[in-house]
Design a protein around this motif. Structure first.
Motif, PDB file in Angstrom:
ATOM      1  N   GLY A 158       1.058  -1.547  -0.192  1.00  0.00           N
ATOM      2  CA  GLY A 158      -0.089   0.147  -0.033  1.00  0.00           C
ATOM      3  C   GLY A 158       0.640   1.264  -0.165  1.00  0.00           C
ATOM      4  N   GLU A 159       2.246   1.008   0.175  1.00  0.00           N
ATOM      5  CA  GLU A 159       2.931   2.752  -0.022  1.00  0.00           C
ATOM      6  C   GLU A 159       3.975   2.568  -1.289  1.00  0.00           C
ATOM      7  OE1 GLU A 159       6.482   1.998   2.888  1.00  0.00           O
ATOM      8  OE2 GLU A 159       7.700   3.527   2.075  1.00  0.00           O
ATOM      9  N   ASP A 160       3.537   4.328  -1.889  1.00  0.00           N
ATOM     10  CA  ASP A 160       4.392   4.379  -2.931  1.00  0.00           C
ATOM     11  C   ASP A 160       5.575   4.056  -3.232  1.00  0.00           C
ATOM     12  OD1 ASP A 160       5.206   5.422  -4.910  1.00  0.00           O
ATOM     13  OD2 ASP A 160       3.294   6.333  -5.363  1.00  0.00           O
ATOM     14  N   ILE A 161       6.354   3.107  -3.712  1.00  0.00           N
ATOM     15  CA  ILE A 161       7.717   3.212  -3.080  1.00  0.00           C
ATOM     16  C   ILE A 161       8.766   3.711  -4.166  1.00  0.00           C
ATOM     17  CG2 ILE A 161       7.339   1.806  -1.500  1.00  0.00           C
ATOM     18  CD1 ILE A 161       8.543  -0.407  -3.861  1.00  0.00           C
ATOM     19  N   THR A 162       7.929   4.310  -4.808  1.00  0.00           N
ATOM     20  CA  THR A 162       8.353   4.218  -6.513  1.00  0.00           C
ATOM     21  C   THR A 162       9.960   5.044  -6.540  1.00  0.00           C
ATOM     22  OG1 THR A 162       6.041   4.561  -7.318  1.00  0.00           O
ATOM     23  CG2 THR A 162       7.960   5.252  -8.573  1.00  0.00           C
ATOM     24  N   GLU A 163      10.286   6.005  -5.724  1.00  0.00           N
ATOM     25  CA  GLU A 163      11.199   7.018  -5.770  1.00  0.00           C
ATOM     26  C   GLU A 163      12.231   6.366  -5.008  1.00  0.00           C
ATOM     27  OE1 GLU A 163      12.257   9.098  -7.838  1.00  0.00           O
ATOM     28  OE2 GLU A 163      10.427   8.884  -8.985  1.00  0.00           O
ATOM     29  N   VAL A 164      12.001   5.652  -4.019  1.00  0.00           N
ATOM     30  CA  VAL A 164      13.186   5.001  -3.114  1.00  0.00           C
ATOM     31  C   VAL A 164      13.950   3.910  -3.508  1.00  0.00           C
ATOM     32  CG1 VAL A 164      11.141   3.695  -1.774  1.00  0.00           C
ATOM     33  CG2 VAL A 164      13.408   4.313  -0.354  1.00  0.00           C
ATOM     34  N   ILE A 165      12.898   2.814  -3.886  1.00  0.00           N
ATOM     35  CA  ILE A 165      13.803   2.499  -4.927  1.00  0.00           C
ATOM     36  C   ILE A 165      14.155   2.372  -6.122  1.00  0.00           C
ATOM     37  CG2 ILE A 165      12.322   0.560  -4.313  1.00  0.00           C
ATOM     38  CD1 ILE A 165      11.183   0.614  -6.532  1.00  0.00           C
ATOM     39  N   ARG A 166      14.743   3.890  -6.315  1.00  0.00           N
ATOM     40  CA  ARG A 166      15.866   3.748  -7.471  1.00  0.00           C
ATOM     41  C   ARG A 166      16.601   4.483  -6.950  1.00  0.00           C
ATOM     42  NH1 ARG A 166      14.280   1.234 -11.254  1.00  0.00           N
ATOM     43  NH2 ARG A 166      12.135   0.602 -11.204  1.00  0.00           N
ATOM     44  N   ASP A 167      17.110   4.673  -5.784  1.00  0.00           N
ATOM     45  CA  ASP A 167      18.415   4.772  -5.291  1.00  0.00           C
ATOM     46  C   ASP A 167      19.437   3.411  -5.565  1.00  0.00           C
ATOM     47  OD1 ASP A 167      19.731   6.492  -2.473  1.00  0.00           O
ATOM     48  OD2 ASP A 167      20.670   4.026  -2.792  1.00  0.00           O
ATOM     49  N   PRO A 168      20.712   3.997  -5.700  1.00  0.00           N
ATOM     50  CA  PRO A 168      21.588   2.997  -5.938  1.00  0.00           C
ATOM     51  C   PRO A 168      22.288   1.936  -5.281  1.00  0.00           C
ATOM     52  CG  PRO A 168      22.503   5.134  -6.378  1.00  0.00           C
ATOM     53  CD  PRO A 168      21.286   5.485  -5.893  1.00  0.00           C
ATOM     54  N   ARG A 169      21.867   2.319  -3.751  1.00  0.00           N
ATOM     55  CA  ARG A 169      21.842   1.690  -2.833  1.00  0.00           C
ATOM     56  C   ARG A 169      21.009  -0.057  -3.007  1.00  0.00           C
ATOM     57  NH1 ARG A 169      21.892   4.601   2.532  1.00  0.00           N
ATOM     58  NH2 ARG A 169      20.477   5.860   0.432  1.00  0.00           N
ATOM     59  N   MET A 170      19.762   0.214  -3.441  1.00  0.00           N
ATOM     60  CA  MET A 170      18.891  -0.481  -4.039  1.00  0.00           C
ATOM     61  C   MET A 170      19.053  -0.973  -4.760  1.00  0.00           C
ATOM     62  SD  MET A 170      16.573   0.292  -1.490  1.00  0.00           S
ATOM     63  CE  MET A 170      15.994  -0.863  -2.205  1.00  0.00           C
ATOM     64  N   SER A 171      19.756  -1.197  -6.028  1.00  0.00           N
ATOM     65  CA  SER A 171      19.962  -1.245  -7.154  1.00  0.00           C
ATOM     66  C   SER A 171      20.920  -2.469  -6.960  1.00  0.00           C
ATOM     67  CB  SER A 171      21.080  -0.772  -8.238  1.00  0.00           C
ATOM     68  OG  SER A 171      20.066   0.185  -8.801  1.00  0.00           O
ATOM     69  N   GLU A 172      22.170  -1.871  -5.623  1.00  0.00           N
ATOM     70  CA  GLU A 172      22.673  -3.465  -5.166  1.00  0.00           C
ATOM     71  C   GLU A 172      22.155  -4.164  -5.122  1.00  0.00           C
ATOM     72  OE1 GLU A 172      26.406  -2.472  -3.516  1.00  0.00           O
ATOM     73  OE2 GLU A 172      26.927  -3.925  -3.287  1.00  0.00           O
ATOM     74  N   ALA A 173      20.795  -3.868  -3.630  1.00  0.00           N
ATOM     75  CA  ALA A 173      20.551  -4.849  -2.919  1.00  0.00           C
ATOM     76  C   ALA A 173      19.144  -5.256  -3.415  1.00  0.00           C
ATOM     77  CB  ALA A 173      19.289  -3.752  -1.992  1.00  0.00           C
ATOM     78  N   ALA A 174      19.018  -5.644  -4.795  1.00  0.00           N
ATOM     79  CA  ALA A 174      17.874  -6.015  -5.732  1.00  0.00           C
ATOM     80  C   ALA A 174      18.744  -7.115  -6.333  1.00  0.00           C
ATOM     81  CB  ALA A 174      17.050  -5.060  -6.338  1.00  0.00           C
ATOM     82  N   SER A 175      19.794  -6.925  -6.614  1.00  0.00           N
ATOM     83  CA  SER A 175      20.990  -7.953  -7.489  1.00  0.00           C
ATOM     84  C   SER A 175      20.884  -8.710  -6.645  1.00  0.00           C
ATOM     85  CB  SER A 175      21.797  -7.336  -8.093  1.00  0.00           C
ATOM     86  OG  SER A 175      22.188  -8.441  -8.311  1.00  0.00           O
ATOM     87  N   LYS A 176      21.505  -8.646  -5.231  1.00  0.00           N
ATOM     88  CA  LYS A 176      21.774  -9.211  -4.425  1.00  0.00           C
ATOM     89  C   LYS A 176      20.706 -10.287  -3.578  1.00  0.00           C
ATOM     90  CE  LYS A 176      25.760  -7.302  -2.481  1.00  0.00           C
ATOM     91  NZ  LYS A 176      26.360  -6.493  -1.259  1.00  0.00           N
TER      92      LYS A 176
END
Ligand code: DC
Length: 231
Positions: free
Chosen positions: A81-99
């Motif tokens: 239910g929370e809009d996370i569109t912007e917060v997941i674009r942080d470069p740290r999130m790219s690495e975390a998602a890949s892991k």
């Protein structure tokens, strides 16, 4: 019932998947699904909950419990239910998602959600394993690629637009690391499906890439007509 169509777009980071997939979905009247955002959503939840990337079972439980949805027309992504569109674009999130995406149980849960999302509507779905694992029988499969320097430049432009401070060498290294991890993992690694059309977007404009893919869509599913006229 009208035939549902799946357009699968895979490729490495910075190949142009998101922009192209969104434009195509709008053009065809299909639903756009960004599966990378789903891995990012699970990574975000894990980071907030203090779960380590080595805690595979807990990560799988999060992926199962996560309620992920997309606003129509590429309007953003919601986690529980929370809009996370912007917060997941942080470069740290790219690495975390890949892991997080290397965990087989996480992949199993998200693939199930991805298939469910396409059960009621035609979709343009982008990611790393859409044409190989999620929809091996997709009507249209495209593998988008680009020179690694160009992919890094695109990512730098993106980050600048978002107002972040950018170190070009760091971005290039991060993209390379992420590609290696995404291509090298044992479960559903990034690779081109044998029946996917390969497009190198390095020297092409968005319009050219879009036209190229629309040509494939027309050939594969509609005998030359605009696909949504079939539905
Ligand atoms: O497309 P993206 O950069 O938002 O994806 C973030 C990470 O998620 C990417 O580094 C690998 C992973 N991913 C995946 O493993 N499978 C997908 N279908 C989509 C993304």
């Amino acid at each position: 019932m009208a035939k549902r169509i799946v357009v699968a777009i895979d490729g490495p980071a910075g190949a142009g998947k998101s922009t192209i997939a969104q434009r195509l979905a709008a053009r065809l009247g299909f639903t756009y699904i960004d599966t990378g955002a789903m891995y990012r959503a699970v990574a975000l939840w894990a980071m907030r909950a203090g779960i380590e990337f080595t805690e595979m079972h807990r990560l799988e439980q999060l992926a199962a419990a996560a309620q992920i949805s997309f606003r129509p027309g590429g309007g953003g992504v919601l986690l529980n239910g929370e809009d996370i569109t912007e917060v997941i674009r942080d470069p740290r999130m790219s690495e975390a998602a890949s892991k997080v995406s290397t965990v087989p149980g996480v992949r199993r849960e998200l693939v199930e959600k991805q298939r469910a999302m396409a059960s009621a509507t035609s979709v343009v779905m982008e990611g790393r394993d859409i044409g190989t694992v999620v929809f091996p029988n997709a009507d249209v499969k495209v593998f988008l690629d680009a020179d690694s320097k160009i992919r890094a430049e695109r990512r730098i432009c993106d980050l600048k637009l978002r107002g972040g401070s950018v170190d070009a060498a760091t971005v290039a290294r991060e993209i390379e690391d992420r590609d290696q991890r995404d291509r090298g993992r044992s479960t559903a690694p990034l690779m081109q499906a044998p029946d996917a059309v390969y497009i190198d977007t390095s020297g092409l404009t968005l319009e050219q890439v879009e036209e190229e893919i629309l040509k494939v869509v027309r050939q594969r599913i509609s005998n030359g007509k605009e696909p949504h006229t079939l539905e």
